[in-house]
Design a protein around this motif. Structure first.
Motif, PDB file in Angstrom:
ATOM      1  N   ASP A  48       0.804  -1.223   0.000  1.00 49.30           N
ATOM      2  CA  ASP A  48       0.000   0.000   0.000  1.00 49.30           C
ATOM      3  C   ASP A  48       0.839   1.277   0.000  1.00 49.30           C
ATOM      4  N   ILE A  49       2.138   1.145   0.110  1.00 47.59           N
ATOM      5  CA  ILE A  49       3.009   2.319   0.224  1.00 47.59           C
ATOM      6  C   ILE A  49       2.832   3.295  -0.936  1.00 47.59           C
ATOM      7  N   PRO A  50       2.799   2.849  -2.202  1.00 50.72           N
ATOM      8  CA  PRO A  50       2.596   3.835  -3.281  1.00 50.72           C
ATOM      9  C   PRO A  50       1.281   4.619  -3.150  1.00 50.72           C
ATOM     10  N   ALA A  51       0.216   3.968  -2.713  1.00 51.87           N
ATOM     11  CA  ALA A  51      -1.064   4.659  -2.542  1.00 51.87           C
ATOM     12  C   ALA A  51      -0.996   5.662  -1.389  1.00 51.87           C
ATOM     13  N   LEU A  52      -0.284   5.308  -0.316  1.00 51.05           N
ATOM     14  CA  LEU A  52      -0.133   6.242   0.804  1.00 51.05           C
ATOM     15  C   LEU A  52       0.626   7.488   0.350  1.00 51.05           C
ATOM     16  N   VAL A  53       1.725   7.286  -0.368  1.00 51.04           N
ATOM     17  CA  VAL A  53       2.515   8.417  -0.840  1.00 51.04           C
ATOM     18  C   VAL A  53       1.688   9.282  -1.794  1.00 51.04           C
ATOM     19  N   ALA A  54       0.998   8.647  -2.717  1.00 49.38           N
ATOM     20  CA  ALA A  54       0.184   9.410  -3.676  1.00 49.38           C
ATOM     21  C   ALA A  54      -0.903  10.211  -2.969  1.00 49.38           C
ATOM     22  N   GLY A  55      -1.558   9.616  -1.986  1.00 48.11           N
ATOM     23  CA  GLY A  55      -2.648  10.308  -1.294  1.00 48.11           C
ATOM     24  C   GLY A  55      -2.181  11.404  -0.367  1.00 48.11           C
ATOM     25  N   LEU A  56      -1.085  11.153   0.358  1.00 51.48           N
ATOM     26  CA  LEU A  56      -0.641  12.111   1.371  1.00 51.48           C
ATOM     27  C   LEU A  56       0.373  13.125   0.862  1.00 51.48           C
ATOM     28  N   ASN A  57       0.949  12.903  -0.299  1.00 45.20           N
ATOM     29  CA  ASN A  57       1.856  13.894  -0.855  1.00 45.20           C
ATOM     30  C   ASN A  57       1.057  14.931  -1.648  1.00 45.20           C
ATOM     31  N   ASP A  58      -0.076  15.283  -1.086  1.00 47.57           N
ATOM     32  CA  ASP A  58      -0.999  16.284  -1.619  1.00 47.57           C
ATOM     33  C   ASP A  58      -1.332  17.198  -0.441  1.00 47.57           C
ATOM     34  N   PHE A  59      -0.872  18.429  -0.507  1.00 48.62           N
ATOM     35  CA  PHE A  59      -1.045  19.335   0.630  1.00 48.62           C
ATOM     36  C   PHE A  59      -2.504  19.553   0.993  1.00 48.62           C
ATOM     37  N   THR A  60      -3.421  19.423   0.024  1.00 52.05           N
ATOM     38  CA  THR A  60      -4.843  19.598   0.342  1.00 52.05           C
ATOM     39  C   THR A  60      -5.356  18.469   1.227  1.00 52.05           C
ATOM     40  N   VAL A  61      -4.604  17.373   1.327  1.00 54.72           N
ATOM     41  CA  VAL A  61      -4.928  16.269   2.241  1.00 54.72           C
ATOM     42  C   VAL A  61      -4.082  16.383   3.507  1.00 54.72           C
ATOM     43  N   SER A  62      -2.765  16.369   3.361  1.00 52.69           N
ATOM     44  CA  SER A  62      -1.875  16.345   4.526  1.00 52.69           C
ATOM     45  C   SER A  62      -1.970  17.611   5.373  1.00 52.69           C
ATOM     46  N   GLY A  63      -2.355  18.715   4.772  1.00 52.93           N
ATOM     47  CA  GLY A  63      -2.466  19.963   5.521  1.00 52.93           C
ATOM     48  C   GLY A  63      -3.527  19.952   6.604  1.00 52.93           C
ATOM     49  N   TRP A  64      -4.463  19.031   6.540  1.00 59.43           N
ATOM     50  CA  TRP A  64      -5.519  18.928   7.556  1.00 59.43           C
ATOM     51  C   TRP A  64      -5.185  17.913   8.640  1.00 59.43           C
ATOM     52  N   LEU A  65      -4.016  17.286   8.592  1.00 59.69           N
ATOM     53  CA  LEU A  65      -3.658  16.219   9.526  1.00 59.69           C
ATOM     54  C   LEU A  65      -2.600  16.700  10.515  1.00 59.69           C
ATOM     55  N   THR A  66      -2.566  16.086  11.691  1.00 61.70           N
ATOM     56  CA  THR A  66      -1.651  16.540  12.738  1.00 61.70           C
ATOM     57  C   THR A  66      -0.232  16.025  12.546  1.00 61.70           C
ATOM     58  N   VAL A  67      -0.040  14.724  12.417  1.00 63.92           N
ATOM     59  CA  VAL A  67       1.307  14.151  12.465  1.00 63.92           C
ATOM     60  C   VAL A  67       1.912  13.850  11.104  1.00 63.92           C
ATOM     61  N   VAL A  68       1.183  14.071  10.032  1.00 67.32           N
ATOM     62  CA  VAL A  68       1.676  13.743   8.699  1.00 67.32           C
ATOM     63  C   VAL A  68       2.499  14.908   8.148  1.00 67.32           C
ATOM     64  N   PRO A  69       3.735  14.628   7.707  1.00 70.02           N
ATOM     65  CA  PRO A  69       4.554  15.690   7.129  1.00 70.02           C
ATOM     66  C   PRO A  69       4.182  15.960   5.670  1.00 70.02           C
ATOM     67  N   TYR A  70       4.625  17.106   5.182  1.00 69.15           N
ATOM     68  CA  TYR A  70       4.525  17.411   3.750  1.00 69.15           C
ATOM     69  C   TYR A  70       5.843  18.038   3.344  1.00 69.15           C
ATOM     70  N   PRO A  71       6.482  17.584   2.302  1.00 70.56           N
ATOM     71  CA  PRO A  71       6.039  16.480   1.447  1.00 70.56           C
ATOM     72  C   PRO A  71       6.072  15.140   2.182  1.00 70.56           C
ATOM     73  N   TYR A  72       5.251  14.214   1.698  1.00 72.44           N
ATOM     74  CA  TYR A  72       5.149  12.875   2.274  1.00 72.44           C
ATOM     75  C   TYR A  72       5.904  11.925   1.358  1.00 72.44           C
ATOM     76  N   THR A  73       6.869  11.210   1.924  1.00 73.44           N
ATOM     77  CA  THR A  73       7.776  10.395   1.123  1.00 73.44           C
ATOM     78  C   THR A  73       7.527   8.906   1.305  1.00 73.44           C
ATOM     79  N   GLU A  74       8.167   8.128   0.457  1.00 72.98           N
ATOM     80  CA  GLU A  74       8.104   6.676   0.593  1.00 72.98           C
ATOM     81  C   GLU A  74       8.670   6.246   1.950  1.00 72.98           C
ATOM     82  N   GLU A  75       9.714   6.923   2.416  1.00 69.31           N
ATOM     83  CA  GLU A  75      10.285   6.613   3.727  1.00 69.31           C
ATOM     84  C   GLU A  75       9.258   6.849   4.840  1.00 69.31           C
ATOM     85  N   ASP A  76       8.498   7.934   4.740  1.00 68.32           N
ATOM     86  CA  ASP A  76       7.441   8.201   5.723  1.00 68.32           C
ATOM     87  C   ASP A  76       6.421   7.060   5.722  1.00 68.32           C
ATOM     88  N   ALA A  77       6.002   6.642   4.532  1.00 69.80           N
ATOM     89  CA  ALA A  77       5.003   5.577   4.408  1.00 69.80           C
ATOM     90  C   ALA A  77       5.546   4.265   4.958  1.00 69.80           C
TER      91      ALA A  77
END
Length: 174
Positions: free
Chosen positions: A21-50
């Motif tokens: 699921d790592i590619p889907a996590l990166v694709a979904g969360l490496n979008d500031f309109t998504v990650s910007g509403w979350l507390t612990v998720v960084p942006y940019p969101y990398t494969e290492e993060d996932a």
């Protein structure tokens, strides 16, 4: 207790996250309109993060956290209950009722499988879609807090919400 649990809804499958699921996590969360509403998720969101997140979830197989939200065979988001209920959906999956549908399934499972009397959640001020999901579930306001958004690199107002088992059962008949 919950190892290997898969929850099925009318349109969704909720299952534990895997490395696939790592590619889907990166694709979904490496979008500031998504990650910007979350507390612990960084942006940019990398494969290492996932990879780190998936490894963390794998270390807690009996928990309620780290469920992939799968629609039509595609991972479109994640939902879980750690200290509180949290969820996100990729931008293309938003506005279809998936968050509410997934949350009803997981919260039902949570209250059925535990003796918990309350469940916390929250949303950043201005996140009206998330507020709407929590309202539909029966959550009620429980104050505010200043919380850091890693993606936005600043403190934001978190609207804290609470759901009691009694309110859940009254609303959802479970």
């Amino acid at each position: 207790m919950n190892a290997g649990v898969t929850l099925l809804t009318e349109r969704l499958t909720l299952r534990k996250l895997t490395e696939a699921d790592i590619p889907a996590l990166v694709a979904g969360l490496n979008d500031f309109t998504v990650s910007g509403w979350l507390t612990v998720v960084p942006y940019p969101y990398t494969e290492e993060d996932a990879r780190g997140f998936v490894a963390h979830i794998a270390g807690e197989p009996d928990g309620f956290d780290g469920f992939a939200i799968v629609a039509g065979g595609t991972v479109v988001g994640v939902i879980g209950i750690g200290d509180s209920l949290g969820y996100w959906l990729a931008r293309a999956a938003q506005g279809r009722g998936y968050a509410s549908e997934a949350a009803v399934a997981l919260v039902s499972h949570y209250f059925a499988a535990t003796g918990a009397e309350r469940l916390a959640s929250g949303y950043f001020e201005g996140n009206h879609p998330s507020c709407h999901v929590l309202d539909k579930l029966g959550f009620v306001p429980d104050g505010t807090a200043r919380v850091k958004s890693r993606a936005q690199a600043m403190d934001m107002t978190l609207e804290k919400m609470i759901l009691t088992r009694t309110a859940w059962e009254a609303r959802h008949g479970h």
